[in-house]
Design a protein around this motif. Structure first.
Motif: not given
Length: 143
Positions: A18-22
């Motif tokens: 997930e890009k927002s949370s890595n």
């Protein structure tokens, strides 16, 4: 999982981050359908089909990740890897996955049942499944 990377230069299993949370949120796969023991046993696939699939953590369902990742693999497969046909299957009750397959452009191909040996904890009606597929020529003509 490593056997796909050793055996093939373009198939395998990819982590979904997930890009927002890595955070790792699951995975996607693309490999020759003949590598799937259940599909071979059931006779539901052809030699030229590539199996598309994914597993995501339940708290990440409904956010578009399954569709986004599947679209990327289908596009890459048809446009860069020369794949001729993508196939995927899911339990008939799994309406969310069926919707993802439809959004990606795959079309209903057949209904079948997994065997009791393959899915021993499910009743016969729960083992009902569907196969969806898309040919390269159909994908390219619509994109």
């Amino acid at each position: 999982m490593m056997k796909y990377y050793e055996k093939y230069d373009r198939y395998g299993i990819w982590a979904a981050i997930e890009k927002s949370s890595n955070d790792f949120i699951g995975w996607f796969h693309s490999y020759p359908a003949t590598e799937n023991k259940f599909a071979v046993e059931l006779g539901i696939i052809a030699d030229d089909e590539i199996a598309l699939g994914y597993r995501l953590y339940p708290d990440k369902w409904g956010k578009g990740y399954a569709t986004e990742g599947s679209q990327k693999l289908v596009s890459k497969g048809f446009k860069e890897w020369g794949i001729q046909k993508v196939a995927s299957w899911t339990l008939a009750d799994n309406q969310r996955s069926i919707r993802v397959l439809e959004k990606v452009g795959l079309k209903f191909e057949k209904e079948f049942f997994f065997t009791e040996n393959q899915l021993p904890n499910l009743t016969q009606s729960e083992r009902k499944a569907v196969k969806y597929a898309l040919k390269q020529k159909d994908y390219l003509s619509s994109n």
